[in-house]
Design a protein around this motif. Structure first.
Motif, PDB file in Angstrom:
ATOM      1  N   GLY A 198       0.708  -1.227   0.059  1.00  0.00           N
ATOM      2  CA  GLY A 198       0.057  -0.009   0.111  1.00  0.00           C
ATOM      3  C   GLY A 198       0.872   1.247  -0.049  1.00  0.00           C
ATOM      4  O   GLY A 198       1.913   1.238   0.369  1.00  0.00           O
ATOM      5  N   CYS A 199       0.374   2.243  -0.632  1.00  0.00           N
ATOM      6  CA  CYS A 199       1.142   3.555  -0.516  1.00  0.00           C
ATOM      7  C   CYS A 199       0.361   4.677  -0.875  1.00  0.00           C
ATOM      8  O   CYS A 199      -0.950   4.680  -1.377  1.00  0.00           O
ATOM      9  CB  CYS A 199       2.045   3.434  -1.913  1.00  0.00           C
ATOM     10  N   LEU A 200       0.676   5.863  -0.450  1.00  0.00           N
ATOM     11  CA  LEU A 200       0.183   7.333  -0.569  1.00  0.00           C
ATOM     12  C   LEU A 200       1.215   8.065  -1.377  1.00  0.00           C
ATOM     13  O   LEU A 200       2.176   8.141  -1.145  1.00  0.00           O
ATOM     14  CB  LEU A 200      -0.467   7.890   0.660  1.00  0.00           C
ATOM     15  N   CYS A 201       0.536   8.584  -2.282  1.00  0.00           N
ATOM     16  CA  CYS A 201       1.321   9.484  -3.686  1.00  0.00           C
ATOM     17  C   CYS A 201       0.795  10.712  -3.774  1.00  0.00           C
ATOM     18  O   CYS A 201      -0.432  11.205  -3.788  1.00  0.00           O
ATOM     19  CB  CYS A 201       1.463   8.612  -4.837  1.00  0.00           C
ATOM     20  N   TYR A 202       1.630  11.669  -4.007  1.00  0.00           N
ATOM     21  CA  TYR A 202       1.343  13.158  -4.600  1.00  0.00           C
ATOM     22  C   TYR A 202       1.709  13.002  -6.040  1.00  0.00           C
ATOM     23  O   TYR A 202       2.902  12.777  -6.351  1.00  0.00           O
ATOM     24  CB  TYR A 202       2.148  14.174  -3.850  1.00  0.00           C
ATOM     25  N   THR A 203       0.794  13.055  -6.754  1.00  0.00           N
ATOM     26  CA  THR A 203       1.195  13.147  -8.550  1.00  0.00           C
ATOM     27  C   THR A 203       0.873  14.383  -9.149  1.00  0.00           C
ATOM     28  O   THR A 203      -0.067  15.085  -8.840  1.00  0.00           O
ATOM     29  CB  THR A 203       0.533  11.900  -8.997  1.00  0.00           C
ATOM     30  N   VAL A 204       1.580  14.538 -10.180  1.00  0.00           N
ATOM     31  CA  VAL A 204       1.458  15.631 -11.111  1.00  0.00           C
ATOM     32  C   VAL A 204       1.596  15.254 -12.576  1.00  0.00           C
ATOM     33  O   VAL A 204       2.618  14.535 -12.973  1.00  0.00           O
ATOM     34  CB  VAL A 204       2.434  16.784 -10.678  1.00  0.00           C
ATOM     35  N   GLN A 205       0.603  15.564 -13.189  1.00  0.00           N
ATOM     36  CA  GLN A 205       0.765  15.374 -14.710  1.00  0.00           C
ATOM     37  C   GLN A 205       0.289  16.565 -15.527  1.00  0.00           C
ATOM     38  O   GLN A 205      -0.614  17.519 -15.049  1.00  0.00           O
ATOM     39  CB  GLN A 205      -0.358  14.144 -15.064  1.00  0.00           C
ATOM     40  N   ASP A 206       0.919  16.648 -16.771  1.00  0.00           N
ATOM     41  CA  ASP A 206       0.523  18.011 -17.430  1.00  0.00           C
ATOM     42  C   ASP A 206      -0.300  17.413 -18.814  1.00  0.00           C
ATOM     43  O   ASP A 206      -0.501  18.354 -19.785  1.00  0.00           O
ATOM     44  CB  ASP A 206       1.674  18.806 -18.126  1.00  0.00           C
ATOM     45  N   ALA A 207      -0.624  16.131 -19.064  1.00  0.00           N
ATOM     46  CA  ALA A 207      -1.573  15.822 -19.905  1.00  0.00           C
ATOM     47  C   ALA A 207      -1.962  14.084 -19.595  1.00  0.00           C
ATOM     48  O   ALA A 207      -1.346  13.710 -18.562  1.00  0.00           O
ATOM     49  CB  ALA A 207      -0.649  15.416 -21.054  1.00  0.00           C
ATOM     50  N   PRO A 208      -2.946  13.849 -20.386  1.00  0.00           N
ATOM     51  CA  PRO A 208      -3.655  12.399 -19.752  1.00  0.00           C
ATOM     52  C   PRO A 208      -2.641  11.167 -20.017  1.00  0.00           C
ATOM     53  O   PRO A 208      -1.728  11.492 -21.034  1.00  0.00           O
ATOM     54  CB  PRO A 208      -5.090  12.493 -20.500  1.00  0.00           C
TER      55      PRO A 208
END
Length: 227
Positions: A198-208
């Motif tokens: 299990g994990c918790l993440c912070y994610t950033v994307q600039d496109a699908p």
């Protein structure tokens, strides 16, 4: 132990306030978890501050109302000798951030994310996702919680993806990432990360993302709503 860190150009861009907000938040959160990068960031901030002070130094002869060159140098030296509070110093003196509760687990968020401790999750299988109000320059940020044994279907990227692992672990190919790892992916990568515990993440994307295998490819028509 943290293995993956922001690059020096990214740390410098953060120090110069040149990153879009979602990436800046990711760098700030990583530096709170990583004393090594907090120290590297302090070096960039000091270098940029020195360059600014040198560029802003008076070029005309001193007048009665202006400091002499020697006086300016002494003032500058005095400023630079003042103690600077590090991320670690602030973490020791500030009150603990609120606890995020999800899937029967409790997590302490980095202070830069502490205001988002009560997210409204979208729940799909083993994955919970919450979009954060940090959009800027085409980049979007999310919190992502994956239950033990959960997997994200294989996909590649039309832009970039930052994953900052806040807690737990994640297996991607032959590499096992731990809390604090700052993982960068782009169109060169096709992957299907999963988490044993299990994990918790912070994610950033600039496109699908673009799903590449199985029934998950049916999501590509609506993937702009999933990042």
């Amino acid at each position: 132990m943290i293995k993956i860190h922001p690059s020096d150009p990214m740390l410098r861009a953060f120090a110069a306030d040149e990153l879009p907000l979602p990436l800046a938040v990711g760098v700030a959160a990583h530096c709170e978890l990583c004393p090594e990068c907090a120290l590297r960031l302090h070096g960039w901030e000091e270098e940029l501050a020195n360059a600014y002070l040198v560029d802003d130094a008076p070029t005309q002869s001193a007048t009665r109302d202006e400091p002499t060159e020697a006086g300016f140098d002494a003032m500058l030296a005095d400023i630079l000798e003042q103690p600077v509070a590090t991320v670690a110093d602030l973490a020791r003196t500030a009150p603990p951030p609120p606890v995020l509760q999800v899937g029967g687990h409790s997590y302490r968020l980095p202070r830069v994310l502490a205001r988002h401790h009560a997210p409204k999750w979208r729940h799909i299988g083993a994955i919970r996702q919450h979009s954060l109000p940090l959009d800027e320059m085409g980049a979007r940020a999310s919190l992502l919680h994956i239950e033990a044994g959960g997997r994200i279907p294989e996909h590649t990227h039309q832009g970039y993806e930052l994953t900052l692992l806040l807690a737990g672990n994640m297996q991607d190919g032959d590499t096992c990432y731990q809390a604090g790892d700052f993982i960068w992916r782009d169109a060169r990568h096709a992957h299907s990360p999963h988490t044993p515990d299990g994990c918790l993440c912070y994610t950033v994307q600039d496109a699908p993302v673009q799903f590449t295998k199985g029934l998950s490819r049916l999501l590509n028509g609506i993937s702009q709503h999933l990042y």
